[in-house]
Design an enzyme around this catalytic site. Sequence first.
Site, PDB file in Angstrom:
ATOM      1  N   CYS A  55       0.858  -1.201   0.000  1.00 43.86           N
ATOM      2  CA  CYS A  55       0.000   0.000   0.000  1.00 43.86           C
ATOM      3  C   CYS A  55       0.888   1.243   0.000  1.00 43.86           C
ATOM      4  CB  CYS A  55      -0.878  -0.043   1.247  1.00 43.86           C
ATOM      5  SG  CYS A  55      -1.862   1.434   1.575  1.00 43.86           S
ATOM      6  N   SER A 103       0.725   3.651   1.884  1.00 40.17           N
ATOM      7  CA  SER A 103       1.063   4.066   3.253  1.00 40.17           C
ATOM      8  C   SER A 103       2.400   3.463   3.687  1.00 40.17           C
ATOM      9  CB  SER A 103      -0.036   3.662   4.235  1.00 40.17           C
ATOM     10  OG  SER A 103      -1.262   4.247   3.864  1.00 40.17           O
ATOM     11  N   HIS A 136       4.903   5.714   2.220  1.00 40.78           N
ATOM     12  CA  HIS A 136       5.002   7.000   2.935  1.00 40.78           C
ATOM     13  C   HIS A 136       6.040   6.916   4.067  1.00 40.78           C
ATOM     14  CE1 HIS A 136       1.868   8.843   0.718  1.00 40.78           C
ATOM     15  NE2 HIS A 136       0.825   8.431   1.404  1.00 40.78           N
ATOM     16  N   HIS A 142       0.989  -3.831   6.202  1.00 33.36           N
ATOM     17  CA  HIS A 142      -0.217  -3.764   7.041  1.00 33.36           C
ATOM     18  C   HIS A 142      -1.454  -4.284   6.307  1.00 33.36           C
ATOM     19  CE1 HIS A 142      -0.106  -0.103   4.662  1.00 33.36           C
ATOM     20  NE2 HIS A 142      -1.432  -0.102   4.753  1.00 33.36           N
ATOM     21  N   CYS A 160      -6.619  -3.540   4.143  1.00 35.70           N
ATOM     22  CA  CYS A 160      -6.437  -2.080   4.088  1.00 35.70           C
ATOM     23  C   CYS A 160      -7.102  -1.464   2.858  1.00 35.70           C
ATOM     24  CB  CYS A 160      -4.966  -1.662   4.136  1.00 35.70           C
ATOM     25  SG  CYS A 160      -4.831   0.140   4.108  1.00 35.70           S
TER      26      CYS A 160
HETATM   27  P1  PAD Z   1      -1.270   4.881  -5.064  1.00 42.50           P
HETATM   28  O1  PAD Z   1       0.043   5.544  -5.022  1.00 42.50           O
HETATM   29  O2  PAD Z   1      -1.383   3.509  -5.613  1.00 42.50           O
HETATM   30  O3  PAD Z   1      -2.316   5.797  -5.864  1.00 42.50           O
HETATM   31  C1  PAD Z   1      -2.261   7.191  -5.878  1.00 42.50           C
HETATM   32  C2  PAD Z   1      -2.706   7.693  -7.247  1.00 42.50           C
HETATM   33  O4  PAD Z   1      -2.680   9.136  -7.212  1.00 42.50           O
HETATM   34  C3  PAD Z   1      -1.806   7.276  -8.411  1.00 42.50           C
HETATM   35  O5  PAD Z   1      -2.584   6.686  -9.425  1.00 42.50           O
HETATM   36  C4  PAD Z   1      -1.158   8.583  -8.861  1.00 42.50           C
HETATM   37  O6  PAD Z   1      -0.916   8.622 -10.262  1.00 42.50           O
HETATM   38  C5  PAD Z   1      -2.204   9.595  -8.457  1.00 42.50           C
HETATM   39  N1  PAD Z   1      -1.665  10.949  -8.279  1.00 42.50           N
HETATM   40  C6  PAD Z   1      -0.472  11.318  -7.742  1.00 42.50           C
HETATM   41  N2  PAD Z   1      -0.355  12.654  -7.741  1.00 42.50           N
HETATM   42  C7  PAD Z   1      -1.486  13.144  -8.282  1.00 42.50           C
HETATM   43  C8  PAD Z   1      -1.955  14.467  -8.554  1.00 42.50           C
HETATM   44  N3  PAD Z   1      -1.222  15.543  -8.251  1.00 42.50           N
HETATM   45  N4  PAD Z   1      -3.180  14.608  -9.110  1.00 42.50           N
HETATM   46  C9  PAD Z   1      -3.919  13.518  -9.440  1.00 42.50           C
HETATM   47  N5  PAD Z   1      -3.532  12.253  -9.207  1.00 42.50           N
HETATM   48  C10 PAD Z   1      -2.321  12.071  -8.634  1.00 42.50           C
HETATM   49  O7  PAD Z   1      -1.811   4.934  -3.552  1.00 42.50           O
HETATM   50  P2  PAD Z   1      -2.909   4.063  -2.760  1.00 42.50           P
HETATM   51  O8  PAD Z   1      -4.128   3.931  -3.591  1.00 42.50           O
HETATM   52  O9  PAD Z   1      -2.260   2.844  -2.174  1.00 42.50           O
HETATM   53  O10 PAD Z   1      -3.186   5.063  -1.529  1.00 42.50           O
HETATM   54  C11 PAD Z   1      -3.729   6.357  -1.766  1.00 42.50           C
HETATM   55  C12 PAD Z   1      -3.607   7.218  -0.520  1.00 42.50           C
HETATM   56  O11 PAD Z   1      -4.463   6.699   0.507  1.00 42.50           O
HETATM   57  C13 PAD Z   1      -2.200   7.256   0.084  1.00 42.50           C
HETATM   58  O12 PAD Z   1      -1.932   8.553   0.587  1.00 42.50           O
HETATM   59  C14 PAD Z   1      -2.309   6.271   1.225  1.00 42.50           C
HETATM   60  O13 PAD Z   1      -1.347   6.522   2.229  1.00 42.50           O
HETATM   61  C15 PAD Z   1      -3.712   6.568   1.696  1.00 42.50           C
HETATM   62  C16 PAD Z   1      -4.347   5.505   2.526  1.00 42.50           C
HETATM   63  N6  PAD Z   1      -5.149   5.884   3.563  1.00 42.50           N
HETATM   64  C17 PAD Z   1      -5.753   4.964   4.324  1.00 42.50           C
HETATM   65  C18 PAD Z   1      -6.687   5.417   5.400  1.00 42.50           C
HETATM   66  O14 PAD Z   1      -7.035   4.606   6.280  1.00 42.50           O
HETATM   67  N7  PAD Z   1      -7.138   6.663   5.356  1.00 42.50           N
HETATM   68  C19 PAD Z   1      -5.574   3.607   4.108  1.00 42.50           C
HETATM   69  C20 PAD Z   1      -4.780   3.224   3.036  1.00 42.50           C
HETATM   70  C21 PAD Z   1      -4.150   4.169   2.239  1.00 42.50           C
HETATM   71 ZN    ZN Z   2      -2.773   0.761   3.563  1.00 43.02          ZN
END
Ligand code: PAD
Ligand code: ZN
Length: 375
Positions: A47, A49, A52, A68, A175
């Site tokens: 993921c 995260s 990050h 996770h 997740c």
């Molecule tokens: P990912 O990196 O697979 O997807 C992110 C997407 O955003 C990619 O397709 C990128 O091309 C796109 N992107 C990047 N920059 C831009 C921009 N400026 N404008 C438009 N699009 C853009 O990530 P993911 O899907 O695994 O996770 C997404 C977020 O969610 C990430 O910050 C992660 O830490 C967070 C998350 N939060 C929780 C929660 O509980 N809130 C859980 C899991 C993940």
């Molecule tokens: Zn996650």
Amino acid sequence: MSTAGKAIKCKAAVLWETHKPFSIEEIEVAPPKAHEVRIKMVATGVCRSDDHVISGNFVTPLPAVLGHEGAGIVESVGEGVTSVKPGDKVIPLVSPQCGKCKSSKQPENNLSRKNQYGRRSGTMLDGTTRFTCRGKPIHNFLGTSTFSQYTVVDEIAVAKIDGAAPLEKVCLIGCGFSTGYGSAVKVAKVTPGSSCAVFGLGGVGLSVIIGCKTAGAARIIAVDINKDKFAKAKELGATECINPLDYNKPIEEVLQEMTDGGVDFSFEVIGRLDTMMSALLSCHAAYGVSVIVGVPPNAQNLSVNPMLLLLGRTWKGAIFGGYKSKDAIPKLVADFMAKKIPLEPLITHVLPFENINEAFDLLHAGKSIRTVLMF
Ligand code: PAD
Ligand code: ZN
């Protein structure tokens, strides 16, 4: 020969410091103490995260075993554990459910006081760790640490699932899938016939789209700077896809024009402050709801004109799709088994666990949605 009660030597991916690749190491995993569970991992998703942490955007004590979004089989349990037993298929809970604290008891809330997002101790609840490598204690991550052949979690951070569930798929329920899907159906409460905008089409953003579609949204506008993500977004329910790089004006203006003043629901699923603001501005000023799903960069703030909310908008966020994890995960797995929710389209790559750095290279290159690592 039973391993219960003994330390287990196994392989894990250790992150020694930020901005460095993982190192596959032999670690020692101590037996579970009272109210703890040791799990043999079978599969884990990768993921953003986790990434990050590598980039320093999410600060947690290092060295650590990250990961996770996993699924595995209980190897042994500590004293007093009643909800799982050896041999059970389980998913570790990134957002634990203690069921006892004030917020756990609140019906609409899912953030137990014992969560790791606030504390980030990198330890078990008792303040110690079960991992040792090269004689050094190694921290855990978000109470789960799935990038290891064996991990130990607190009992409040593990859910038993259907014994027939394919772990290499349902690990995503740990997740990414649940976070995205729940953000749409539970946090935003997307309504039938509504319009939605989803910023970011990774595994989590695409799961938001699945949730919006399930909730009956009429328009689902997918936003990403990587157009290679659009085909999958359409396959999963996006009705339109737009790339901010194709316009010479802010994307929120484009969305406002496309939807006569703004969408009903918007979601930021990237983890950037500028796109959190764009998502907020792209929902309708009077009744729009904007949900922050992406994890923002460590210690950075947004400055907001209160007028943006005074007119009626709602701005909210949630961890793990707002779900009470221990209750929700077995049900989501049952929904997957009943073919009510798709997970397969989110899995673009399957690799052996040892190739973990390749999985992160694919993520950085924008080539994968979810890579599942197999132990
Ligand atoms: P990912 O990196 O697979 O997807 C992110 C997407 O955003 C990619 O397709 C990128 O091309 C796109 N992107 C990047 N920059 C831009 C921009 N400026 N404008 C438009 N699009 C853009 O990530 P993911 O899907 O695994 O996770 C997404 C977020 O969610 C990430 O910050 C992660 O830490 C967070 C998350 N939060 C929780 C929660 O509980 N809130 C859980 C899991 C993940
Ligand atoms: Zn996650």
